[in-house]
Scaffold this motif. Structure first.
Motif, PDB file in Angstrom:
ATOM      1  N   LYS A 165      18.517  38.679  -6.516  1.00  0.00           N
ATOM      2  CA  LYS A 165      17.511  39.007  -5.690  1.00  0.00           C
ATOM      3  C   LYS A 165      17.266  38.073  -4.523  1.00  0.00           C
ATOM      4  O   LYS A 165      16.916  36.906  -4.877  1.00  0.00           O
ATOM      5  CB  LYS A 165      16.192  39.407  -6.429  1.00  0.00           C
ATOM      6  N   ASP A 194      20.754  41.583  -3.268  1.00  0.00           N
ATOM      7  CA  ASP A 194      19.698  42.824  -3.465  1.00  0.00           C
ATOM      8  C   ASP A 194      18.567  42.334  -2.548  1.00  0.00           C
ATOM      9  O   ASP A 194      17.776  41.377  -3.086  1.00  0.00           O
ATOM     10  CB  ASP A 194      19.386  43.217  -4.686  1.00  0.00           C
ATOM     11  N   ASN A 196      16.006  44.419  -1.339  1.00  0.00           N
ATOM     12  CA  ASN A 196      14.827  45.184  -1.683  1.00  0.00           C
ATOM     13  C   ASN A 196      13.813  45.436  -0.614  1.00  0.00           C
ATOM     14  O   ASN A 196      12.888  45.255  -0.533  1.00  0.00           O
ATOM     15  CB  ASN A 196      13.940  44.550  -3.011  1.00  0.00           C
ATOM     16  N   GLU A 219      22.592  44.876  -0.648  1.00  0.00           N
ATOM     17  CA  GLU A 219      21.944  45.966  -0.911  1.00  0.00           C
ATOM     18  C   GLU A 219      20.714  46.160  -0.200  1.00  0.00           C
ATOM     19  O   GLU A 219      19.785  45.352  -0.619  1.00  0.00           O
ATOM     20  CB  GLU A 219      21.760  46.098  -2.436  1.00  0.00           C
ATOM     21  N   ASP A 242      20.046  51.745  -2.004  1.00  0.00           N
ATOM     22  CA  ASP A 242      19.374  52.430  -3.238  1.00  0.00           C
ATOM     23  C   ASP A 242      17.971  53.195  -3.187  1.00  0.00           C
ATOM     24  O   ASP A 242      17.985  54.331  -3.192  1.00  0.00           O
ATOM     25  CB  ASP A 242      19.694  51.512  -4.478  1.00  0.00           C
ATOM     26  N   GLU A 243      17.175  52.467  -2.452  1.00  0.00           N
ATOM     27  CA  GLU A 243      15.716  52.659  -2.466  1.00  0.00           C
ATOM     28  C   GLU A 243      15.544  53.819  -1.353  1.00  0.00           C
ATOM     29  O   GLU A 243      14.651  54.420  -1.360  1.00  0.00           O
ATOM     30  CB  GLU A 243      14.867  51.434  -2.146  1.00  0.00           C
ATOM     31  N   LYS A 266      19.762  55.765  -8.876  1.00  0.00           N
ATOM     32  CA  LYS A 266      18.899  55.391  -9.950  1.00  0.00           C
ATOM     33  C   LYS A 266      18.248  56.983 -10.292  1.00  0.00           C
ATOM     34  O   LYS A 266      17.529  57.730  -9.555  1.00  0.00           O
ATOM     35  CB  LYS A 266      17.739  54.726  -9.655  1.00  0.00           C
TER      36      LYS A 266
HETATM   37 MG    MG Z   1      18.238  47.540  -5.387  1.00  0.00          MG
END
Ligand code: MG
Length: 369
Positions: A165, A194, A196, A219, A242-243, A266
């Motif tokens: 992260k 990642d 975020n 990511e 992803d988000e 997810k």
């Molecule tokens: Mg992620």
């Protein structure tokens, strides 16, 4: 077969260590998981789990699942749980949006379908492509050396794919984290940085172009699909989204505009196994790699994740994350097992689990019979 009742349980999952995301912007010490049991007139009970990562990070929270299930239960009771597409249509008609509420309900219906047919979920989701699937580590934001040490800890246990992260306000420290982690990685290791959503496009371009190492994946570097499209055009590394992937339409846009080379799929974010399977199939048809995951949870949702990953063609299955690595609450026996950074499931029908009802305590909601 008909659904006769739904029971809802709340379980706290205290994390073994506090977990920092996004350059320390977010800190988590406990997750709030919701476990549902769907009872049927055939005497079969199916189990599902929904667990957002914390209360303040995603557009989802534990109490929201429990309030949503209360709202949706009357629409589900009396329905046939074996008819998964119809179940999903019923859920979407009764309450548009809110996919994270529907994932545990959909998961429990898949568990019922598996028990009814005598087949493990991986068989119903497409068939087993390999005996076990790779897991990826999950490395909290820390000092550059602290993150190197944490990745080494995972590597010693067999992990080859790491999720570190990054995404602090300090671009220079992120560049240092990335430089040190890549320098410490042996050939064969892959590191996902990642972010975020934390970087603006200008920061993403600066940091990503600071390294030429092709083992680096990035990511969700920015907030929106459009921002990441800008970043895609100005950088060379693989990007994972992803988000920003919540609906099938999001996935089509991501692919049409060449935003990403892989997605983080997810279950809680997209609304459950039924919709995740549809997206998995689209990725296989159009050439996107997939990390099959959930947003959080325990043995129940982790087991569902591994079933779907096993049923994904090997060259498309990048890695999965098991949230259970971060806590010690065992909600079910007989679920996924792991060794040397890889995971698998049994051949038992459905999820193949026996839920530890003593860990769940008394239900916080009971609907129907
Ligand atoms: Mg992620």
């Amino acid at each position: 077969m008909k659904i006769t009742g739904i029971r809802v349980y709340q379980v706290d999952l205290p994390l073994n260590k506090p977990y920092w995301l996004s350059g320390g912007r977010l800190k988590f010490e406990k997750l709030d998981s919701t476990i549902v049991a769907i009872d049927t007139d055939a005497g079969i009970t199916g189990w599902g789990e929904g667990c957002p990562w914390g209360e303040t990070y995603l557009p989802a929270f534990g109490g929201g699942i429990r309030a949503g299930v209360k709202l949706l239960a009357p629409a589900l009771i009396g329905q046939n749980p074996l008819h998964l597409n119809q179940i999903n249509r019923t859920l979407d008609t009764a309450l548009p949006g809110h996919p994270y509420i529907k994932s545990p309900l959909d998961m429990a219906c898949w568990d019922i379908l598996g028990q009814h047919t005598g087949l493990p979920l991986y068989a119903l989701l497409g068939g087993k492509y390999q005996d076990d699937v790779p897991l990826h580590s999950s490395v909290s934001t820390d000092t550059p050396q602290g993150m190197v040490d944490n990745v080494r800890h995972y590597r010693e246990r067999g992990y080859k794919i790491h999720s570190a992260k990054v995404g602090g306000s300090d671009v220079d420290t992120d560049i240092e984290r990335i430089r040190m982690l890549l320098a410490d990685s042996p050939p064969g290791d892959v590191i996902t940085f990642d972010v975020n959503r934390a970087w603006l496009p200008s920061e993403a371009v600066t940091v990503m172009n600071s390294t030429a190492d092709k083992r680096a994946f990035f990511e969700q570097p920015c907030e929106t699909i459009d921002q990441m499209r800008q970043v895609r055009e100005l950088t060379h590394h693989n990007i994972i989204v992803d988000e920003s992937l919540k609906t099938f339409e999001d996935l089509v846009l991501i692919q049409r505009y060449n935003v990403a080379q892989a997605i983080g799929l997810k279950l809680g974010r997209v609304g459950g196994l039924t919709k995740a399977k549809q997206m998995r199939d689209f990725c296989v048809e159009t050439g996107l790699k997939i990390n099959v995951e959930d947003t959080g949870g325990s043995a129940i949702s982790d087991t569902a994740v591994i079933h779907l990953a096993l049923a994904t063609p090997v060259e498309f299955d990048r890695a999965s994350w098991d949230c259970s690595q971060h806590h010690s609450v065992l909600t079910a026996e007989g679920g996924y097992t792991k060794a040397d950074g890889r995971a698998t499931v049994s051949d038992r029908p459905g999820l193949g689990i026996t839920v530890n009802e003593s860990v769940l305590g008394d239900p916080v909601g009971v609907y129907g019979a």
